[in-house]
Design a protein around this motif. Structure first.
Motif, PDB file in Angstrom:
ATOM      1  N   UNK A 182     -13.065  81.242  -1.860  1.00  0.00           N
ATOM      2  CA  UNK A 182     -13.496  81.492  -0.710  1.00  0.00           C
ATOM      3  C   UNK A 182     -12.727  81.968   0.427  1.00  0.00           C
ATOM      4  N   UNK A 183     -13.162  83.288   1.808  1.00  0.00           N
ATOM      5  CA  UNK A 183     -12.274  83.763   2.324  1.00  0.00           C
ATOM      6  C   UNK A 183     -11.328  82.608   3.475  1.00  0.00           C
ATOM      7  N   UNK A 184     -10.110  82.503   3.042  1.00  0.00           N
ATOM      8  CA  UNK A 184      -9.509  81.504   4.341  1.00  0.00           C
ATOM      9  C   UNK A 184      -8.570  82.757   5.309  1.00  0.00           C
ATOM     10  N   UNK A 185      -9.202  82.409   5.816  1.00  0.00           N
ATOM     11  CA  UNK A 185      -7.985  82.599   7.426  1.00  0.00           C
ATOM     12  C   UNK A 185      -6.215  83.027   7.560  1.00  0.00           C
TER      13      UNK A 185
ATOM     14  N   UNK B 262     -16.693  90.058 -11.404  1.00  0.00           N
ATOM     15  CA  UNK B 262     -15.870  90.479 -10.955  1.00  0.00           C
ATOM     16  C   UNK B 262     -15.437  90.974  -9.373  1.00  0.00           C
ATOM     17  N   UNK B 263     -16.714  91.277  -8.712  1.00  0.00           N
ATOM     18  CA  UNK B 263     -16.828  91.687  -7.029  1.00  0.00           C
ATOM     19  C   UNK B 263     -16.373  90.159  -6.498  1.00  0.00           C
ATOM     20  N   UNK B 264     -16.982  89.361  -6.899  1.00  0.00           N
ATOM     21  CA  UNK B 264     -16.563  88.511  -6.151  1.00  0.00           C
ATOM     22  C   UNK B 264     -15.142  87.848  -5.756  1.00  0.00           C
ATOM     23  N   UNK B 265     -14.762  87.484  -7.480  1.00  0.00           N
ATOM     24  CA  UNK B 265     -13.414  87.602  -7.533  1.00  0.00           C
ATOM     25  C   UNK B 265     -12.166  88.604  -6.491  1.00  0.00           C
ATOM     26  N   UNK B 266     -12.304  89.640  -7.128  1.00  0.00           N
ATOM     27  CA  UNK B 266     -11.864  90.496  -6.713  1.00  0.00           C
ATOM     28  C   UNK B 266     -11.505  90.494  -4.602  1.00  0.00           C
ATOM     29  N   UNK B 267     -12.753  90.964  -4.771  1.00  0.00           N
ATOM     30  CA  UNK B 267     -12.974  91.243  -2.934  1.00  0.00           C
ATOM     31  C   UNK B 267     -11.979  89.855  -2.015  1.00  0.00           C
ATOM     32  N   UNK B 268     -12.778  88.512  -2.993  1.00  0.00           N
ATOM     33  CA  UNK B 268     -11.697  87.872  -1.975  1.00  0.00           C
ATOM     34  C   UNK B 268     -10.474  86.997  -2.108  1.00  0.00           C
ATOM     35  N   UNK B 269     -10.371  87.298  -3.127  1.00  0.00           N
ATOM     36  CA  UNK B 269      -8.526  87.384  -3.539  1.00  0.00           C
ATOM     37  C   UNK B 269      -7.376  88.572  -2.741  1.00  0.00           C
TER      38      UNK B 269
ATOM     39  N   UNK C 186      -3.102  72.799   5.286  1.00  0.00           N
ATOM     40  CA  UNK C 186      -3.338  73.170   3.456  1.00  0.00           C
ATOM     41  C   UNK C 186      -3.905  74.639   3.516  1.00  0.00           C
ATOM     42  N   UNK C 187      -4.722  75.403   4.178  1.00  0.00           N
ATOM     43  CA  UNK C 187      -5.359  76.359   4.254  1.00  0.00           C
ATOM     44  C   UNK C 187      -4.021  77.453   3.406  1.00  0.00           C
ATOM     45  N   UNK C 188      -2.902  77.609   2.967  1.00  0.00           N
ATOM     46  CA  UNK C 188      -3.118  78.337   1.862  1.00  0.00           C
ATOM     47  C   UNK C 188      -2.237  77.828   0.723  1.00  0.00           C
ATOM     48  N   UNK C 189      -3.321  76.140   0.707  1.00  0.00           N
ATOM     49  CA  UNK C 189      -3.211  75.343  -0.805  1.00  0.00           C
ATOM     50  C   UNK C 189      -4.941  76.274  -1.508  1.00  0.00           C
ATOM     51  N   UNK C 190      -5.603  75.865  -0.378  1.00  0.00           N
ATOM     52  CA  UNK C 190      -6.895  76.266  -0.168  1.00  0.00           C
ATOM     53  C   UNK C 190      -7.047  77.976  -1.199  1.00  0.00           C
ATOM     54  N   UNK C 191      -6.061  78.547  -0.546  1.00  0.00           N
ATOM     55  CA  UNK C 191      -6.154  79.832  -0.781  1.00  0.00           C
ATOM     56  C   UNK C 191      -5.204  79.992  -2.414  1.00  0.00           C
ATOM     57  N   UNK C 192      -4.477  79.656  -2.870  1.00  0.00           N
ATOM     58  CA  UNK C 192      -4.161  79.607  -4.608  1.00  0.00           C
ATOM     59  C   UNK C 192      -5.524  78.729  -4.493  1.00  0.00           C
ATOM     60  N   UNK C 193      -6.347  77.625  -3.998  1.00  0.00           N
ATOM     61  CA  UNK C 193      -6.515  76.792  -4.998  1.00  0.00           C
ATOM     62  C   UNK C 193      -7.723  77.813  -5.665  1.00  0.00           C
ATOM     63  N   UNK C 194      -8.105  78.810  -4.435  1.00  0.00           N
ATOM     64  CA  UNK C 194      -9.875  79.848  -5.051  1.00  0.00           C
ATOM     65  C   UNK C 194      -8.285  81.190  -5.802  1.00  0.00           C
ATOM     66  N   UNK C 195      -7.814  80.920  -5.580  1.00  0.00           N
ATOM     67  CA  UNK C 195      -7.043  82.364  -6.694  1.00  0.00           C
ATOM     68  C   UNK C 195      -7.240  81.603  -8.094  1.00  0.00           C
TER      69      UNK C 195
END
Length: 406
Positions: free
Chosen positions: A193-196, A125-132, A7-16
């Motif tokens: 968070x960052x997703x591989x 803003x930094x946390x959000x932009x850098x991670x995404x 579910x890593x793609x889903x976790x990435x989109x949940x983070x977004x």
């Protein structure tokens, strides 16, 4: 571990999605006009002193370099926590002053807390932009446009929510600015968070999904902006209509959660349809040499300077022409817009308008369309237009900014 990989793609989109929610409440730097008149009357300030207070708020954003340096050393949850706590203290003290729960502070103390409130958004803003940006390396333009668009839209969201629920109360508006970002950031800490990156086999499929999902996010953002615009231009509303407006707005803001849910469902169905891999077949496909030479010389790769679109350190960035073009453009151009936003309330009152919040909201909404469009347009220019044309356009805009200031 297998479930996380699945579910890593889903976790990435949940983070977004949580990043979108953080950005939707992190534009409080542009709301000063909604409560500046209350601070001016309570503290007995002149217009010049009030302008200096707004400058102190904007100076807080100048210390955003601290958040940028911390992003390479601290995890995303820590950066979000710092920004949310700093904003809670900065706007919380302003709420105590405006609501008259404490005596008005001295002028320099108010400057400090305004500076803290302004600096808090740089950490968010930094946390959000850098991670995404790291999670969506091939779609940085759309990511930047959507996230920065919601920052512009957040001023209208806060303003219209406060007008609908609290009848334009400056003290309750400041209470929202202090509590709501804290709660949203605490929620985002759990998921952003960052997703591989995906495996090579699923990379092509996920690239196609990303472009479709970003179109969905763009469409939802435009719908929210048009909905806020319709509320602003239709005049005064009664209490029942205001409650209905708030309910629909919250539903629209929660709608992006459907994207990670859909992604998780797709991954679940895909994993169920896949057959168990034939281990013997996989082993037969592995070809290894029977003899391995021990005298193989390993040559270390030469580290090259990163190109445009890749991650840069601070030292690498300041050595590029692109950095200084952006720096000079922001230095000469952004201040004019901030000056107008900070004095929007005073300008409206001087023109005879009792309710100036609609001007703040409309400015936010139209700024949103420019922000969200810039992401897609910049992605197109980077792919199809020569870099020299970008430099020429940058200098043209830079010249217009200098003309506005002079």
């Amino acid at each position: 571990m297998a479930v996380q990989i699945l579910f890593s793609p889903s976790l990435k989109w949940l983070g977004f999605v949580t990043a979108v929610w953080v950005q939707a409440i992190s534009g409080n730097n542009y709301t000063f006009s909604n409560y500046s008149a209350a601070i001016k009357s309570l503290m007995g300030l002149t217009q010049l002193e009030l302008n200096n207070l707004s400058v102190a708020k904007d100076v807080g954003k100048a210390f955003g370099i601290l958040a940028g340096l911390a992003s390479d050393r601290l995890p995303t949850p820590v950066i979000l926590l710092i920004g949310s706590v700093e904003g809670f203290v900065g706007y919380g003290v302003q709420w105590l002053v405006v609501s008259q729960r404490i005596q008005p502070l001295s002028y320099w103390q108010m400057c400090v807390f305004l500076c803290m409130g302004g600096n808090s958004t740089t950490w968010m803003n930094t946390a959000v932009l850098v991670t995404c940006m790291r999670n969506f390396r091939k779609n940085r333009g759309p990511v930047s446009g959507i996230l920065k668009g919601y920052v512009g839209l957040s001023t209208a969201i806060f303003t219209d929510l406060c007008n609908a629920l609290f009848a334009e109360s400056p003290s309750k508006f400041l209470l929202m600015l202090s509590i709501v970002p804290l709660l949203i950031c605490l929620f985002a800490i759990c998921f952003l968070r960052e997703v591989p990156p995906p495996s090579a086999t699923g990379n092509a499929v996920q690239d196609k999904q990303e472009s479709k999902f970003f179109q969905v996010f763009n469409l939802l953002a435009v719908i929210i902006a048009l909905y806020l615009l319709a509320y602003d231009v239709t005049g005064n509303h009664g209490r029942p209509l205001s409650v209905i407006f708030v309910t629909i707005l919250l539903v629209l803001l929660a709608t992006p959660i459907s994207v990670p849910l859909y992604s998780a469902l797709q991954n679940w169905n895909r994993s169920g349809s896949d057959t168990k891999p034939d281990i013997e077949h996989q082993v037969s496909q592995v070809h290894e040499p029977l003899l391995v030479r021990d005298d193989v010389i390993v040559v270390e790769p030469v580290k090259c300077r990163p190109v445009l679109g890749e991650d840069h350190t601070i030292l690498e960035a300041v050595q590029t022409l692109d950095f200084w073009i952006l720096f000079l453009s922001f230095l000469c151009g952004v201040g004019t817009g901030l000056t107008v936003m900070n004095n929007m309330g005073q300008m409206g009152l001087a023109l005879g308008y009792v309710d100036v919040s609609i001007f703040v909201s409309l400015t936010s909404i139209f700024g949103f369309f420019g922000r969200i469009g810039s992401g897609t347009i910049s992605e197109y220019f980077l792919k199809y237009v020569n870099q020299l044309l970008l430099y020429a356009l940058s200098f043209i805009y830079l010249g217009s900014y200098i003309g506005l200031i002079s």
